[in-house]
Each structure stands twice: as structure tokens, then as C-alpha cells.
Write a protein that holds these residues in place. Structure first.
Motif, mmCIF file in Angstrom:
data_model
loop_
_atom_site.group_PDB
_atom_site.id
_atom_site.type_symbol
_atom_site.label_atom_id
_atom_site.label_comp_id
_atom_site.label_asym_id
_atom_site.label_seq_id
_atom_site.Cartn_x
_atom_site.Cartn_y
_atom_site.Cartn_z
ATOM 1 N N GLY A 287 0.865 -1.169 0.000
ATOM 2 C CA GLY A 287 0.000 0.000 0.000
ATOM 3 C C GLY A 287 0.898 1.214 0.000
ATOM 4 O O GLY A 287 2.062 1.128 -0.383
ATOM 5 N N ARG A 288 0.359 2.322 0.473
ATOM 6 C CA ARG A 288 1.171 3.542 0.489
ATOM 7 C C ARG A 288 1.369 4.019 1.919
ATOM 8 O O ARG A 288 1.325 5.210 2.202
ATOM 9 C CB ARG A 288 0.500 4.626 -0.342
ATOM 10 N N GLN A 289 1.590 3.071 2.825
ATOM 11 C CA GLN A 289 1.655 3.439 4.240
ATOM 12 C C GLN A 289 3.025 3.936 4.680
ATOM 13 O O GLN A 289 3.149 4.453 5.781
ATOM 14 C CB GLN A 289 1.320 2.225 5.105
ATOM 15 N N LEU A 290 4.057 3.721 3.863
ATOM 16 C CA LEU A 290 5.413 4.029 4.336
ATOM 17 C C LEU A 290 5.918 5.362 3.787
ATOM 18 O O LEU A 290 5.962 5.552 2.574
ATOM 19 C CB LEU A 290 6.380 2.929 3.880
ATOM 20 N N SER A 291 6.336 6.253 4.700
ATOM 21 C CA SER A 291 6.953 7.500 4.220
ATOM 22 C C SER A 291 8.472 7.395 4.314
ATOM 23 O O SER A 291 9.202 8.277 3.875
ATOM 24 C CB SER A 291 6.446 8.678 5.039
ATOM 25 N N ARG A 292 8.950 6.311 4.906
ATOM 26 C CA ARG A 292 10.397 6.047 4.956
ATOM 27 C C ARG A 292 10.695 4.787 4.153
ATOM 28 O O ARG A 292 9.789 4.012 3.888
ATOM 29 C CB ARG A 292 10.824 5.795 6.407
ATOM 30 N N PRO A 293 11.961 4.548 3.835
ATOM 31 C CA PRO A 293 12.259 3.384 2.973
ATOM 32 C C PRO A 293 11.872 2.040 3.586
ATOM 33 O O PRO A 293 11.485 1.133 2.864
ATOM 34 C CB PRO A 293 13.778 3.476 2.781
ATOM 35 N N VAL A 294 11.990 1.916 4.909
ATOM 36 C CA VAL A 294 11.795 0.584 5.514
ATOM 37 C C VAL A 294 10.928 0.701 6.772
ATOM 38 O O VAL A 294 11.088 1.625 7.571
ATOM 39 C CB VAL A 294 13.159 -0.045 5.897
ATOM 40 N N GLY A 295 10.022 -0.262 6.928
ATOM 41 C CA GLY A 295 9.202 -0.342 8.137
ATOM 42 C C GLY A 295 9.182 -1.769 8.664
ATOM 43 O O GLY A 295 9.701 -2.697 8.025
ATOM 44 N N VAL A 296 8.590 -1.931 9.822
ATOM 45 C CA VAL A 296 8.476 -3.241 10.471
ATOM 46 C C VAL A 296 6.989 -3.568 10.607
ATOM 47 O O VAL A 296 6.173 -2.689 10.893
ATOM 48 C CB VAL A 296 9.160 -3.205 11.863
ATOM 49 N N ALA A 297 6.644 -4.837 10.387
ATOM 50 C CA ALA A 297 5.226 -5.235 10.429
ATOM 51 C C ALA A 297 4.755 -5.466 11.861
ATOM 52 O O ALA A 297 5.496 -5.986 12.691
ATOM 53 C CB ALA A 297 5.032 -6.512 9.624
ATOM 54 N N SER A 298 3.501 -5.095 12.108
ATOM 55 C CA SER A 298 2.890 -5.417 13.404
ATOM 56 C C SER A 298 2.064 -6.695 13.299
ATOM 57 O O SER A 298 2.103 -7.540 14.184
ATOM 58 C CB SER A 298 2.014 -4.255 13.873
ATOM 59 N N GLY A 299 1.298 -6.831 12.233
ATOM 60 C CA GLY A 299 0.452 -8.019 12.106
ATOM 61 C C GLY A 299 -0.238 -8.069 10.764
ATOM 62 O O GLY A 299 -0.019 -7.223 9.894
ATOM 63 N N ILE A 300 -1.042 -9.098 10.603
ATOM 64 C CA ILE A 300 -1.755 -9.341 9.332
ATOM 65 C C ILE A 300 -3.247 -9.522 9.640
ATOM 66 O O ILE A 300 -3.599 -10.232 10.593
ATOM 67 C CB ILE A 300 -1.217 -10.616 8.634
ATOM 68 N N VAL B 186 9.466 -2.740 2.544
ATOM 69 C CA VAL B 186 10.197 -1.724 1.774
ATOM 70 C C VAL B 186 9.166 -0.861 1.039
ATOM 71 O O VAL B 186 8.212 -1.389 0.438
ATOM 72 C CB VAL B 186 11.174 -2.397 0.784
ATOM 73 N N ARG B 187 9.371 0.435 1.103
ATOM 74 C CA ARG B 187 8.416 1.412 0.536
ATOM 75 C C ARG B 187 8.090 1.139 -0.932
ATOM 76 O O ARG B 187 8.970 0.767 -1.714
ATOM 77 C CB ARG B 187 9.031 2.800 0.685
ATOM 78 N N ASN B 188 6.844 1.359 -1.266
ATOM 79 C CA ASN B 188 6.340 1.145 -2.623
ATOM 80 C C ASN B 188 5.655 2.444 -3.053
ATOM 81 O O ASN B 188 4.521 2.701 -2.662
ATOM 82 C CB ASN B 188 5.343 -0.024 -2.573
ATOM 83 N N PRO B 189 6.346 3.284 -3.820
ATOM 84 C CA PRO B 189 5.800 4.620 -4.088
ATOM 85 C C PRO B 189 4.476 4.601 -4.844
ATOM 86 O O PRO B 189 3.682 5.530 -4.726
ATOM 87 C CB PRO B 189 6.898 5.313 -4.907
ATOM 88 N N THR B 190 4.220 3.562 -5.627
ATOM 89 C CA THR B 190 2.944 3.521 -6.354
ATOM 90 C C THR B 190 1.825 3.046 -5.429
ATOM 91 O O THR B 190 0.649 3.293 -5.700
ATOM 92 C CB THR B 190 2.999 2.555 -7.553
ATOM 93 N N GLY B 191 2.178 2.348 -4.380
ATOM 94 C CA GLY B 191 1.163 1.755 -3.514
ATOM 95 C C GLY B 191 0.437 0.596 -4.179
ATOM 96 O O GLY B 191 -0.472 0.016 -3.609
ATOM 97 N N VAL B 192 0.842 0.253 -5.399
ATOM 98 C CA VAL B 192 0.143 -0.787 -6.171
ATOM 99 C C VAL B 192 0.900 -2.103 -6.038
ATOM 100 O O VAL B 192 2.135 -2.118 -6.007
ATOM 101 C CB VAL B 192 0.063 -0.370 -7.662
ATOM 102 N N SER B 193 0.163 -3.183 -5.932
ATOM 103 C CA SER B 193 0.801 -4.501 -5.902
ATOM 104 C C SER B 193 -0.094 -5.497 -6.640
ATOM 105 O O SER B 193 -1.242 -5.189 -6.952
ATOM 106 C CB SER B 193 1.028 -4.936 -4.455
ATOM 107 N N HIS B 194 0.431 -6.688 -6.904
ATOM 108 C CA HIS B 194 -0.266 -7.680 -7.735
ATOM 109 C C HIS B 194 -0.603 -7.067 -9.096
ATOM 110 O O HIS B 194 -1.651 -7.347 -9.683
ATOM 111 C CB HIS B 194 -1.518 -8.227 -7.040
ATOM 112 N N SER B 195 0.273 -6.250 -9.583
ATOM 113 C CA SER B 195 0.105 -5.551 -10.863
ATOM 114 C C SER B 195 1.497 -5.112 -11.315
ATOM 115 O O SER B 195 2.377 -4.869 -10.472
ATOM 116 C CB SER B 195 -0.794 -4.332 -10.653
ATOM 117 N N PRO B 196 1.688 -4.959 -12.637
ATOM 118 C CA PRO B 196 3.015 -4.513 -13.095
ATOM 119 C C PRO B 196 3.408 -3.144 -12.549
ATOM 120 O O PRO B 196 4.586 -2.792 -12.571
ATOM 121 C CB PRO B 196 2.868 -4.471 -14.628
ATOM 122 N N ALA B 197 2.446 -2.366 -12.046
ATOM 123 C CA ALA B 197 2.772 -1.010 -11.534
ATOM 124 C C ALA B 197 3.462 -1.048 -10.167
ATOM 125 O O ALA B 197 3.931 -0.012 -9.687
ATOM 126 C CB ALA B 197 1.503 -0.169 -11.451
#
Ligand code: GLV
Ligand code: MN
Ligand code: MN
Length: 410
Positions: A202-215, A375-386
Motif C-alpha cells: 500500500g502507500r503506508q510508508l513515508s520512509r524506505p523501511v518499516g516493520v510489520a505489526s500483524g496481518i 520496503v516502501r512502494n511509491p505507487t502503492g500498487v501490488s499484484h500488478s506490473p505497476a
């Protein structure tokens, strides 16, 4: 050039070199997305790439009974291993980073530790789990679920892909013994900590790397609607038993229930039989992917969809079946491990949850202390070529993973 700049350039070059050797494998030039369905030629090529890269680093590579690949620095029999890794399979036309980023980063993190002359006191492993996406055989995280005993091996053997090939057949073709799949408690018990690095989805990260809390708790359900196949021109509208109508209603109901409950739910896949322009279909199968912050919300969503679709089927003269294909409970990653990661990476490191499923979640549910880096994903898109991550953020991800492995293993 300063020493810092030279170090940054070397890290970026190392990243690009590894990434560019993996990136073309299974990439569809038309869509720009990946077609690495498990055990397909592209997946086999990606697995071979991993084995070559791991062996080039002097790591001992093995394939477990479920087809997951493991590469070891140190003797895994010593136990209390620190394991990292992810998966190399993709959703159809998915992005290149989902899974692959964690595998490539793991290899480079080992390089980084070696460049520092680190001598781990715990074995370090890199794992590549099979069929994480469930894109070929329908069950998400199949390799880790089999390892953890979270799916019945007989059921798994009989799973089929779109062309009717069973998992048992695909495994046999790849040289594995399908009779041997199933839980490996001893292998699992050797893992003292599992840390999966993954692109943020998603677009939750404003820094390059974060740590997960849960799923979030989540799952997949197959909705099968049966009606009466008939002529599109001659069948009176009043005489039809059209499963497409029930399926269309189901698609809208899934979306509406998710919105009403603050959940996420999707119908992303349909199979229509016979799929002819001039025929009322005989059957329509739709796959429902549903996720919610709370298990009770997820349960309510599925119950509401089930009830509303059954009512609609009554009106359409169709029959419906809604069957769970893979369901995952909520995961709270190991708090002590998560805090250790944050302490190692700096107190400002963002901690975030996700609605995406991961092998780390399966291992956590099985009792393995598990954690994730995003790791940050600037498009916030996943499961897609973007889907995207910048080279600099990928390098930061490798550095973070190396720091974490050092903290845990050295
Ligand atoms: C895995 O990618 C998922 O479906 O969340
Ligand atoms: Mn994915
Ligand atoms: Mn993934």
C-alpha cells in the motif's frame, strides 16, 4: 568521491547486478508483469537462479519435502536458526517485487554480513517458499502451510490447476515425491526466528523501511453457481436459469458488504462455462477474496454474502455453493522480535499492519517467532506490473535486513 558515496554506489551496483539477473525471468513483455506460476518453466528458472546464486556464495542448498528451497550459512542441525527469505512465484501478470524482493535482499544481506567479516553464532538460512500466491493451485502459502501442517497433504495432492493438472502431478514432474509432502515439525523447530522482507503493498510508508505489526485475518472462497446452459437467442427470458445473474449479484454483494463492514473483499477471477457469446452459461465459478481487521467482521461478511447470494439464487433458479479454499487467522507478529527489529533499525522505524497474506504469517501461526520488514512502494500498487520500489529503497532494505540478521545471529 567520499567513502560514504563510494559505499552507497557499491551497494547500489551490487543490488542492480543481482536484481537484473532475476528480473527478466518470467516477465511478460506485453504486460510488463510476471507469469511465475509455481512449477511452471518460469518458476523453475527462478528457482534455478536462486540455487545458482546461493551456491555461488558457498551456501548449502536443499529442497524440502514440500518443494521449498533452503540455503544455509552454518549447520541448520545446530538449531535456533535465523531464517529469512520469501517466495519467487507471482500472481498472473503480477509485479516483480512481491516475494522476489525478499529473496534477492536475503542473498545481498548475506553478502553484506560477509563484507563485514561477520561470524554468525546461529545458522542463517534463506528460504524460498513455493506457491505463496496460490495462483496455480488455489491455496495461498501452500509451501509454508504444508511445512507447518496447516493443510492436509491428501487435499493438497488433489488440488488442480486451470488445466486439470494436480499438485501431485506437478510435483512428480518436477522430480519430487508427492507422497512425501506434509508437515516437517523438526525442520520448523530448528527455526529460532523468521524475518521476511517484502515490498509494502500500500502507500503506508513515508520512509524506505518499516516493520510489520500483524496481518488481517483473510481468506479465499470459491463460489460455484450452476444453472441451465441454453440458447441465447431462442430461450425466453422467463424460462432462463442463468448462473451469470447470480454471479453478477454476488460480485456486487461482496463489494457492498465489504463497504458496509469496513472490510476488503474482491471478486478477481471468474470461470464461465461454456464461455460462449451466444449461450446462456451452464455454470459460473467466482473466487471471493475477503479480509477484515477482525475475525468477527470477516465471519459476518462471509455469512452475509452467503445468505444474500442464496436468496438471489432462489429467484434465478440456480444453485450455489460457497466453499472456503484457504483461510488465515489474524496474526500478531512476535512482540519481542518486532521490538528488537525496531531497536536495531532505529526508534523512528514505522510499525505497520497489513491486509496481505505472507508465509511469515503462516509460520507465526505455527508458533515460530516471526517478523517482517517492509520496503516502501511509491505507487502503492501490488499484484500488478505497476508495483515498484526504487533502487535506493531496495538498497536500504538490504541494509536493514543485514542489520537485523547481524543483531539476531551474530
Ligand atoms: C498474498 O499476496 C495475498 O494474497 O495477500
Ligand atoms: Mn502477493
Ligand atoms: Mn508476497
Amino acid at each position: 568521491m567520499s567513502t560514504v558515496d563510494a559505499g552507497r554506489d557499491a551497494s547500489r551496483d551490487a543490488w542492480r547486478s543481482v536484481w537484473s539477473s532475476l528480473a527478466p525471468i518470467g516477465r511478460d513483455p506485453a504486460s510488463g508483469g510476471y507469469l511465475r506460476l509455481s512449477w511452471s518453466p518460469a518458476d523453475l528458472a527462478a528457482r534455478k537462479w536462486f540455487v545458482t546464486e546461493a551456491r555461488a556464495r558457498g551456501l548449502a542448498v536443499e529442497t524440502d519435502r514440500n518443494g521449498n528451497l533452503w540455503a544455509w550459512w552454518g549447520d541448520p542441525a545446530a538449531g535456533d536458526a535465523v531464517v529469512t527469505g520469501s517466495h519467487l512465484d507471482s500472481v498472473p501478470h503480477g509485479g516483480g517485487f512481491d516475494g522476489a524482493l525478499g529473496v534477492a535482499s536475503a542473498l545481498l544481506a548475506v553478502d553484506a554480513l560477509r563484507a563485514r567479516n561477520a561470524s554468525p553464532r546461529r545458522p542463517i538460512g534463506i528460504v524460498v517458499f513455493t506457491e505463496e500466491e496460490g495462483s496455480r493451485f488455489g491455496v495461498a502459502c501452500l509451501g509454508s502451510r504444508l511445512l507447518a501442517g496447516a493443510v492436509d497433504p491428501a487435499r493438497a495432492r488433489a488440488l488442480t490447476d486451470a488445466s486439470g493438472t494436480t499438485l501431485a502431478q506437478a510435483l512428480a514432474e518436477a522430480g519430487l515425491d508427492p507422497a512425501g509432502i506434509g508437515p516437517e515439525p523438526d525442520r520448523l523447530a530448528r527455526i529460532g526466528a523468521f524475518v521476511e522482507l517484502h515490498i509494502e503493498q500500500g502507500r503506508q510508508l513515508s520512509r524506505p523501511v518499516g516493520v510489520a505489526s500483524g496481518i488481517w485475518p483473510h481468506g479465499r472462497w470459491r463460489l460455484h453457481v450452476a444453472g441451465e446452459g441454453n440458447h441465447a437467442g431462442t430461450t425466453l427470458m422467463a424460462d432462463r436459469r442463468d448462473p451469470m445473474l447470480t454471479a453478477a449479484f454476488a460480485v456486487l454483494a461482496v463489494n457492498k458488504e465489504a463497504r458496509l463492514l469496513g472490510a476488503h473483499a474482491t471478486v478477481g477471477r471468474l470461470v464461465v462455462h461454456p464461455n460462449a457469446t451466444n449461450a446462456v452459461p451452464e455454470t459460473v465459478t467466482a473466487w471471493v477474496d475477503a479480509r477484515a481487521a477482525e475475525q468477527s467482521t470477516l465471519d459476518l461478511l462471509v455469512a452475509n454474502v452467503r445468505r444474500r447470494v442464496a436468496e438471489r439464487a432462489e429467484r434465478d433458479g440456480t444453485t450455489v455453493e460457497l466453499v472456503a479454499e484457504s483461510v488465515s487467522p489474524a496474526v500478531d507478529f512476535d512482540a519481542a522480535l518486532r521490538d528488537r527489529l525496531v531497536a536495531a533499525l532505529g526508534p523512528d522505524t514505522p510499525v505497520l499492519g497489513t491486509a496481505a497474506g505472507h508465509d511469515a504469517g503462516v509460520l507465526a501461526t505455527a508458533g515460530v517467532p516471526a517478523a517482517m520488514l517492509f520496503v516502501r512502494n511509491p505507487t502503492g500498487v501490488s499484484h500488478s506490473p505497476a508495483e515498484h520500489a526504487t533502487d535506493d529503497d531496495c538498497v536500504a532494505g538490504v541494509a536493514a535486513l543485514a542489520r537485523v540478521l547481524e543483531e539476531l545471529a551474530c
